[in-house]
Design an enzyme around this catalytic site. Structure first.
Site, PDB file in Angstrom:
ATOM      1  N   GLU A 175     -19.088  38.753 -24.668  1.00  0.00           N
ATOM      2  CA  GLU A 175     -18.221  37.814 -24.094  1.00  0.00           C
ATOM      3  C   GLU A 175     -18.747  36.482 -24.013  1.00  0.00           C
ATOM      4  O   GLU A 175     -19.977  36.425 -23.467  1.00  0.00           O
ATOM      5  CB  GLU A 175     -17.859  38.123 -22.804  1.00  0.00           C
ATOM      6  CG  GLU A 175     -16.832  37.250 -21.880  1.00  0.00           C
ATOM      7  CD  GLU A 175     -16.531  37.671 -20.664  1.00  0.00           C
ATOM      8  OE1 GLU A 175     -15.591  38.299 -20.286  1.00  0.00           O
ATOM      9  OE2 GLU A 175     -17.161  37.037 -19.709  1.00  0.00           O
TER      10      GLU A 175
ATOM     11  N   LYS B 205     -20.123  41.731 -21.007  1.00  0.00           N
ATOM     12  CA  LYS B 205     -19.356  40.954 -20.364  1.00  0.00           C
ATOM     13  C   LYS B 205     -20.218  40.012 -19.438  1.00  0.00           C
ATOM     14  O   LYS B 205     -21.475  40.031 -19.695  1.00  0.00           O
ATOM     15  CB  LYS B 205     -18.040  41.359 -19.274  1.00  0.00           C
ATOM     16  CG  LYS B 205     -17.315  42.452 -20.133  1.00  0.00           C
ATOM     17  CD  LYS B 205     -16.250  42.581 -19.382  1.00  0.00           C
ATOM     18  CE  LYS B 205     -15.193  41.420 -19.497  1.00  0.00           C
ATOM     19  NZ  LYS B 205     -13.835  41.784 -18.898  1.00  0.00           N
TER      20      LYS B 205
ATOM     21  N   ARG C 258      11.480  64.644 -12.821  1.00  0.00           N
ATOM     22  CA  ARG C 258      10.571  63.505 -12.556  1.00  0.00           C
ATOM     23  C   ARG C 258       9.371  63.314 -13.230  1.00  0.00           C
ATOM     24  O   ARG C 258       9.116  61.982 -13.666  1.00  0.00           O
ATOM     25  CB  ARG C 258      10.650  63.610 -10.684  1.00  0.00           C
ATOM     26  CG  ARG C 258       9.861  62.595 -10.180  1.00  0.00           C
ATOM     27  CD  ARG C 258      10.268  61.130 -10.852  1.00  0.00           C
ATOM     28  NE  ARG C 258      11.695  61.034 -10.605  1.00  0.00           N
ATOM     29  CZ  ARG C 258      12.259  60.100 -10.975  1.00  0.00           C
ATOM     30  NH1 ARG C 258      11.824  59.254 -11.954  1.00  0.00           N
ATOM     31  NH2 ARG C 258      13.685  59.896 -11.063  1.00  0.00           N
TER      32      ARG C 258
END
Length: 283
Positions: free
Chosen positions: A200, A166, A99
């Site tokens: 950004e 950002k 798995r």
């Protein structure tokens, strides 16, 4: 910073602990400890195979006596019915690693397959597809490796290997100029020479401010339309690397690429990709 191998080892350790606990009682109750067998990885869906090298690490970590013969390597295209590899050894080990190995390979192959699809859409252009930090916790290094296998390019791995200013960083810093100057000062004061700075911008006005200050390596054009992107690329005129980001889908990908940006970041490569179907069956 821990190495790639160290991160993988920790991930596998945690994964075995959460899956097996104090023992795989189903296997232990019906399979003798010394019984030997073989299992094969059967592909059930078209795509790009990824995770073979990690699968070998899974087997090696759990039971070094497991032996695997690989027929299809990472990065190769696969189709239903293909046998990627055959693993031989203790049946208990085959069942207990199944798995985890499948979870990793299905996830990585799904990411690689989607990445290859996006890169094919940009064929003939200079633009490359970037991944993001929108990854499954704990599996980032694997998912980013899968992006590379699919032909894409890794953005920063985490918060430690690149400065990305950002909108919130800019706003909290008091504007574009302050953010850029503080980032450059930080690099000098902390011996981080060589670390790239990306910023950004949300509109052409912010872009103009960046062009006036300079001192960055890449400019991210966030939520720009294709028309504004084309204008922005013309203004930047090759002075800095360019990246388009924000709401870009497969259907709009080439439009942005044709604007001349160097990169397009796509969170969907990792945050909402379906695993490639495959199974590990006795043979």
């Amino acid at each position: 910073m821990k190495s790639y191998d160290e991160l993988i080892d920790e991930l596998l350790e945690l994964s075995f602990t959460e899956d097996i606990g104090d023992g795989d009682h189903t296997t232990l109750c019906c399979i003798p400890a010394d019984e030997i067998g073989k299992s094969q990885l059967i592909i059930k869906e078209e795509g790009i195979l990824a995770g073979v090298e990690i699968a070998l690490k899974v087997f090696e970590k759990f039971d070094p006596e497991l032996k695997t013969t690989v027929f299809i390597k990472d990065g190769e295209r696969v189709k239903p019915g293909d046998i990627a590899f055959v693993t031989e050894g203790k049946i208990q080990s085959l069942l207990q690693t199944e798995r985890l190995m499948l979870n990793i390979m299905q996830r990585m192959s799904g990411v690689a397959t989607v990445t290859a699809k996006y890169m094919e859409e940009l064929k003939g252009l200079k633009t490359k597809v970037l991944d993001t930090r929108k990854t499954t916790p704990g599996m980032r290094v694997l998912e980013k490796q899968a992006v590379k296998i699919g032909g894409g390019v890794n953005h920063r791995i985490g918060l430690f290997d690149m400065i990305l200013l950002k909108d919130n960083h800019v706003d909290f810093s008091g504007g574009i100029k302050n953010a850029i100057l503080k980032a450059n000062d930080y690099i000098k004061q902390n011996g981080k020479e060589g670390m790239k700075i990306e910023i950004e911008v949300r509109n052409l006005s912010e872009l103009q401010q960046v062009l006036e200050v300079g001192q960055v390596d890449r400019i991210m054009l966030d939520n720009f339309t294709p028309e504004l992107t084309r204008e922005a690329v013309k203004l930047i005129d090759g002075q800095f690397e360019t990246e388009s980001s924000g709401g870009i889908t497969f259907d709009t990908l080439r439009q942005y690429g044709e604007c001349g940006v160097d990169y397009i970041s796509v969170g969907a490569l990792t945050h909402s990709t379906k695993g490639l179907d495959m199974s590990f069956k006795a043979c």
